[in-house]
Design an enzyme around this catalytic site. Structure first.
Site, mmCIF file in Angstrom:
data_model
loop_
_atom_site.group_PDB
_atom_site.id
_atom_site.type_symbol
_atom_site.label_atom_id
_atom_site.label_comp_id
_atom_site.label_asym_id
_atom_site.label_seq_id
_atom_site.Cartn_x
_atom_site.Cartn_y
_atom_site.Cartn_z
ATOM 1 N N CYS A 103 0.872 -1.185 -0.034
ATOM 2 C CA CYS A 103 -0.017 0.262 0.225
ATOM 3 C C CYS A 103 0.898 1.308 -0.076
ATOM 4 C CB CYS A 103 -0.911 -0.065 1.238
ATOM 5 S SG CYS A 103 -2.353 0.982 0.871
ATOM 6 N N HIS B 56 -3.393 -4.801 0.422
ATOM 7 C CA HIS B 56 -2.852 -5.555 1.549
ATOM 8 C C HIS B 56 -2.768 -7.124 1.557
ATOM 9 C CE1 HIS B 56 -2.414 -1.629 4.028
ATOM 10 N NE2 HIS B 56 -3.347 -1.070 3.208
ATOM 11 N N GLU C 248 -1.270 -8.959 3.002
ATOM 12 C CA GLU C 248 -0.825 -9.652 4.401
ATOM 13 C C GLU C 248 -2.158 -10.024 4.942
ATOM 14 O OE1 GLU C 248 -0.435 -6.564 3.696
ATOM 15 O OE2 GLU C 248 -0.876 -5.038 5.278
HETATM 16 N N1 GLN Z 1 -1.721 6.715 3.108
HETATM 17 C C1 GLN Z 1 -2.056 6.111 1.826
HETATM 18 C C2 GLN Z 1 -3.432 6.374 1.211
HETATM 19 O O1 GLN Z 1 -4.412 6.552 1.989
HETATM 20 C C3 GLN Z 1 -1.646 4.735 1.923
HETATM 21 C C4 GLN Z 1 -2.563 3.885 2.801
HETATM 22 C C5 GLN Z 1 -2.027 2.642 3.448
HETATM 23 O O2 GLN Z 1 -1.084 2.401 3.292
HETATM 24 N N2 GLN Z 1 -2.977 1.797 3.902
HETATM 25 O O3 GLN Z 1 -3.524 5.845 -0.142
#
Ligand code: GLN
Length: 537
Positions: free
Chosen positions: A380, A506, A508
């Protein structure tokens, strides 16, 4: 069959109540029953989405996009089932439902009270989850510690559930801490006695007491707990700290939980616990060491990145490697010579995160991994950092950034989608839950997944800005996964590098013991290839 198992906790928080509940779930599933799990959280937030991961640990995102308590991650990993939003009941959700009903006039004439209105709402939530999940057995964990003011309505509700279910269909499991006193070299059961007394004063007599302690407690102490807490002797279980949470199901099984479940479930079924046996064998044998660095904003608390930690563990177990995680606070990397800090690592992970703090350090870690050929996995925000780094140092867009970190950057390579700009609310404005990702044939991601379409979970606002796609691709970055409907980049990778991949989702969150997420699995294999050079020397 519909039976309920309640797991409460006493003395202190943080003794692994969630792992205990999840392990009970695993033992039931191993017996071939349909099992589901829910967590009741006494805090006033409607969901965990707005809570700081530093205070409360990671926010675990479910398939349907629900932002939940990290214990739901343990549940999914241990019972290997996808849960949904009904599985996390918070006081915030309960109270807001009660107040909405009151405004609609549903309680017309009544004085709306804790008992019965709030407790009824809780009971309905538990019964609703049981029904909706179609499970034969629902494990219900009550968050917090017995004695907390916030938890009282939940305890009252699970007490009252005795009116709706025959007594043999309810099992109350209470877990407490049995501290070990160094000075006198003895384990103390007094806090357990007090905690059970407190539970009984609310009207709940536990059927099972699980004593958490550093080392296993003696039979004599268990007898004492049984006597003082009025619990059958075979229903007092000792659960000491183990070197892996994945050993807990088998440990409980051998300590007598299996007989407890046989009695409760009314029949003796042999449990198929092959997966836990296989993991135990791997955990118990020595393996070569792998050193993986996680470069994050919050590294004081392991709970903050718990799913990343678990996903890396699942893949390492599968490869029979001894994973040593090195937690690196990203702010420490800013403006430093990185070879001393990152040079000895076999792989680098940049996990998810929000706001600009520490981002430059993460970008520096990406640059180091890219230039030194160290396997890199960006999750992400970790993908976003990889894109920014690539834009700056390979494509010549010097001040490239994400508009989250620099709203005035001349090269917003990571940006909000046009229809999201101007949104002010923080809750409910993220891309949440599963989306389909088309995987490009022949890519590293495709080799990992072996599938053309994969469904992974999201939690973010910002996306790779397609206006820069050509430039990035010309530099050599490959977008190997896409959400076709909106044309969004989901996976980027760097061919020619030993292993360099970032995901906007994600991965994970879908990794499970014995079934690691394929990208984590490939990443760990790449780390092992690098480590094997070190092992040879
Ligand atoms: N802050 C970034 C976004 O909002 C990444 C979010 C995250 O890593 N979950 O896109």
């Amino acid at each position: 069959m519909s039976k309920l198992i309640f797991v409460t906790g006493g003395v202190v928080s943080g003794i692994g109540k969630g792992i205990l509940a999840a392990s009970i779930g695993a033992l039931i599933k191993g017996r071939g029953y349909r099992v589901s799990m829910i967590k009741c959280d006494p805090y006033l937030n409607v969901d965990a989405g707005t809570m700081s991961p530093y205070q409360h640990g990671e926010v675990f995102v479910l398939k349907d996009g629900a932002e939940t308590d990290l214990d739901l991650g343990h549940y999914e990993r241990f019972i290997d089932e996808d849960l949904d939003q009904l599985a996390n009941v918070t006081s915030g959700r309960i109270y807001s439902a009660v107040i909405t009903k009151e405004r609609r006039g549903e309680y017309l004439g009544a004085t709306v009270q804790m008992i019965p209105h709030v407790t009824n709402e809780i009971m309905d939530a538990i019964k609703g989850a049981l029904e909706h999940s179609k499970a034969e057995i629902l494990v219900v964990e009550i968050g917090g510690t017995v004695g907390d003011i916030e938890g009282l309505p939940f305890l009252e509700a699970i007490r009252q559930l005795r009116r709706s279910f025959p007594p043999e269909d309810l099992l109350y499991v209470h877990t407490t801490l049995v501290p070990f006193l160094e000075t006198s070299q003895e384990a103390k059961t007094k806090p357990t006695q007090h905690s059970v007394a407190e539970l009984r004063s609310i009207g709940i007599q536990p059927n099972v007491v699980v004593c958490r302690s550093r080392r296993a407690i003696s039979r004599k102490l268990r007898e004492k707990v049984a006597l003082f807490c009025d619990v059958d002797q075979e229903q007092v279980i000792s659960l000491p700290d183990l070197n892996s949470i994945y050993r807990v199901p088998l440990y409980l099984q051998r300590e007598g939980f299996s007989a407890i479940l046989d009695r409760f479930l009314g029949e003796r079924r042999t449990a198929d616990l092959a997966i836990w046996e296989r993991l135990e064998r791997i955990i118990e044998s020595p393996h070569p060491q792998l050193r993986v660095g996680v470069v994050g904003k919050y590294v004081g608390m392991r709970d903050t990145y718990i799913s990343v930690n678990e996903a890396l563990t699942h893949a390492s177990l599968e490869e029979e490697l001894d994973l040593q995680l090195v937690w690196i606070p990203s702010e420490k990397l800013e403006g430093k010579d990185l070879s001393g800090i990152l040079g000895e690592l076999d792989g680098i992970v940049v996990p998810g995160g929000f706001d600009p703090r520490g981002v430059e350090g993460k970008i520096a870690a990406v640059e180091y991994a890219r230039c030194q050929g160290i396997p890199y996995f960006g999750l992400c925000l970790g993908l976003q950092c990889a894109v920014i780094e690539f834009a700056r140092h390979v494509c010549g867009l010097e001040a490239a950034n994400s508009t989250e970190c620099d709203p005035f950057t001349p090269y917003p390579v990571i940006d909000l989608l046009a229809d999201q700009r101007g949104l002010e609310a923080k809750g409910g404005t993220m891309r949440l839950g599963v989306y389909p990702c088309s995987v490009q044939e022949g890519s590293e991601a495709w080799r990992a997944y072996g599938q053309d379409i994969v469904w992974e979970r999201h939690r973010h606002r910002y996306e790779l800005n397609n206006e820069y796609l050509h430039l990035l691709e010309r530099g050599g970055l490959v977008v190997s996964g896409r959400y076709e409907e909106l044309g969004l980049a989901e996976i980027v990778e760097l061919p020619g590098h030993p292993w360099f991949l970032g995901t906007q989702f994600h991965p994970e969150l879908t990794s499970r013991p014995g079934k690691p997420n394929p990208l984590f699995h490939q990443f760990i294999r790449a780390c092992a290839r690098r480590a094997s050079l070190r092992w040879k020397n």
